[in-house]
Design an enzyme around this catalytic site. Structure first.
Site, PDB file in Angstrom:
ATOM      1  CG  ASP A 116      -2.138   0.880   1.216  1.00 63.49           C
ATOM      2  OD1 ASP A 116      -3.189   0.481   1.029  1.00 63.49           O
ATOM      3  OD2 ASP A 116      -1.952   2.226   1.286  1.00 63.49           O
ATOM      4  CD  GLN A 163     -14.921  -0.629  -2.330  1.00 63.30           C
ATOM      5  OE1 GLN A 163     -16.073  -0.688  -2.051  1.00 63.30           O
ATOM      6  NE2 GLN A 163     -14.172  -1.351  -3.163  1.00 63.30           N
ATOM      7  CG  HIS A 178      -8.655  -3.368  -1.982  1.00 62.09           C
ATOM      8  ND1 HIS A 178      -9.680  -2.441  -2.351  1.00 62.09           N
ATOM      9  CD2 HIS A 178      -8.601  -2.568  -0.996  1.00 62.09           C
ATOM     10  CE1 HIS A 178     -10.093  -1.545  -2.152  1.00 62.09           C
ATOM     11  NE2 HIS A 178      -9.261  -1.413  -1.130  1.00 62.09           N
ATOM     12  CG  HIS A 237      -6.742  -2.446   3.344  1.00 61.26           C
ATOM     13  ND1 HIS A 237      -5.908  -1.540   3.008  1.00 61.26           N
ATOM     14  CD2 HIS A 237      -7.962  -2.599   3.001  1.00 61.26           C
ATOM     15  CE1 HIS A 237      -6.718  -0.660   2.401  1.00 61.26           C
ATOM     16  NE2 HIS A 237      -8.085  -1.098   2.159  1.00 61.26           N
ATOM     17  CG  ASN A 291     -12.109  -0.398   4.048  1.00 62.38           C
ATOM     18  OD1 ASN A 291     -12.405  -0.842   5.154  1.00 62.38           O
ATOM     19  ND2 ASN A 291     -11.038   0.296   3.696  1.00 62.38           N
TER      20      ASN A 291
HETATM   21  P1  AMP Z   1      -9.948   1.430   0.279  1.00 67.30           P
HETATM   22  O1  AMP Z   1     -10.019   2.602   0.973  1.00 67.30           O
HETATM   23  O2  AMP Z   1     -10.306   0.174   1.172  1.00 67.30           O
HETATM   24  O3  AMP Z   1     -10.447   1.546  -0.968  1.00 67.30           O
HETATM   25  O4  AMP Z   1      -8.323   1.352   0.245  1.00 67.30           O
HETATM   26  C1  AMP Z   1      -7.723   1.834  -0.991  1.00 67.30           C
HETATM   27  C2  AMP Z   1      -6.087   1.656  -0.590  1.00 67.30           C
HETATM   28  O5  AMP Z   1      -5.247   1.807  -1.859  1.00 67.30           O
HETATM   29  C3  AMP Z   1      -5.677   2.790   0.096  1.00 67.30           C
HETATM   30  O6  AMP Z   1      -4.995   2.347   1.307  1.00 67.30           O
HETATM   31  C4  AMP Z   1      -4.434   3.449  -0.547  1.00 67.30           C
HETATM   32  O7  AMP Z   1      -3.530   4.151   0.424  1.00 67.30           O
HETATM   33  C5  AMP Z   1      -4.194   2.489  -1.332  1.00 67.30           C
HETATM   34  N1  AMP Z   1      -3.689   3.020  -2.890  1.00 67.30           N
HETATM   35  C6  AMP Z   1      -4.006   3.888  -3.644  1.00 67.30           C
HETATM   36  N2  AMP Z   1      -3.394   4.210  -4.827  1.00 67.30           N
HETATM   37  C7  AMP Z   1      -2.356   3.401  -4.652  1.00 67.30           C
HETATM   38  C8  AMP Z   1      -1.347   2.874  -5.519  1.00 67.30           C
HETATM   39  N3  AMP Z   1      -1.052   3.780  -6.489  1.00 67.30           N
HETATM   40  N4  AMP Z   1      -0.301   2.117  -5.090  1.00 67.30           N
HETATM   41  C9  AMP Z   1      -0.543   1.316  -3.840  1.00 67.30           C
HETATM   42  N5  AMP Z   1      -1.571   1.559  -2.849  1.00 67.30           N
HETATM   43  C10 AMP Z   1      -2.623   2.735  -3.505  1.00 67.30           C
END
Ligand code: AMP
Length: 108
Positions: A28, A89, A95, A97, A82
């Site tokens: 992440d 989300q 995805h 985490h 999420n």
């Molecule tokens: P969510 O809030 O569950 O949709 O989580 C999305 C996650 O994606 C967050 O923890 C972000 O930090 C992560 N994220 C967004 N863009 C990137 C990226 N380019 N590379 C790695 N993680 C990312």
């Protein structure tokens, strides 16, 4: 395309942990724990609620392999998905985490 589709397509770089033909795991970009990795299906499904049981089973097995690569399989970890607006989300692409590498605070 959402950001995870762009990562799968190689348009955005990622720190890859493990990959096979269906799934990808990468760090992440804004870690919430010492180890914070995301495991995603390469084919976009919006969220956990939209995923069928076959996909969730395969993704779960993939997560079990990812945590072995991360060497946190024996010491413990947390998985979170999420879902939707109330779930917080941000990226509309299923995805998990994977959080660990330290003693995590109590969550619920
Ligand atoms: P969510 O809030 O569950 O949709 O989580 C999305 C996650 O994606 C967050 O923890 C972000 O930090 C992560 N994220 C967004 N863009 C990137 C990226 N380019 N590379 C790695 N993680 C990312």
């Amino acid at each position: 395309m959402n950001v995870f589709e762009k990562i799968v397509a190689g348009e955005i770089p990622c720190r890859k942990v493990l990959e096979n033909d269906k799934f990808l795991a990468f760090y992440d970009i804004a870690p919430k724990a010492r180890v914070h990795v995301l495991a995603i299906p390469k084919k976009c499904v919006k969220d956990f609620q939209e995923a069928d049981s076959k996909l969730l089973g395969e993704l779960s097995a993939f997560v079990q392999e990812v945590v072995k690569v991360l060497e946190i399989d024996k010491i413990g970890y947390r998985i979170v998905s999420n879902i939707g607006a109330d779930g917080g989300q941000e990226v509309p692409h299923l995805h998990f985490h994977i959080l660990g590498g330290e003693k995590l605070g109590s969550f619920c």
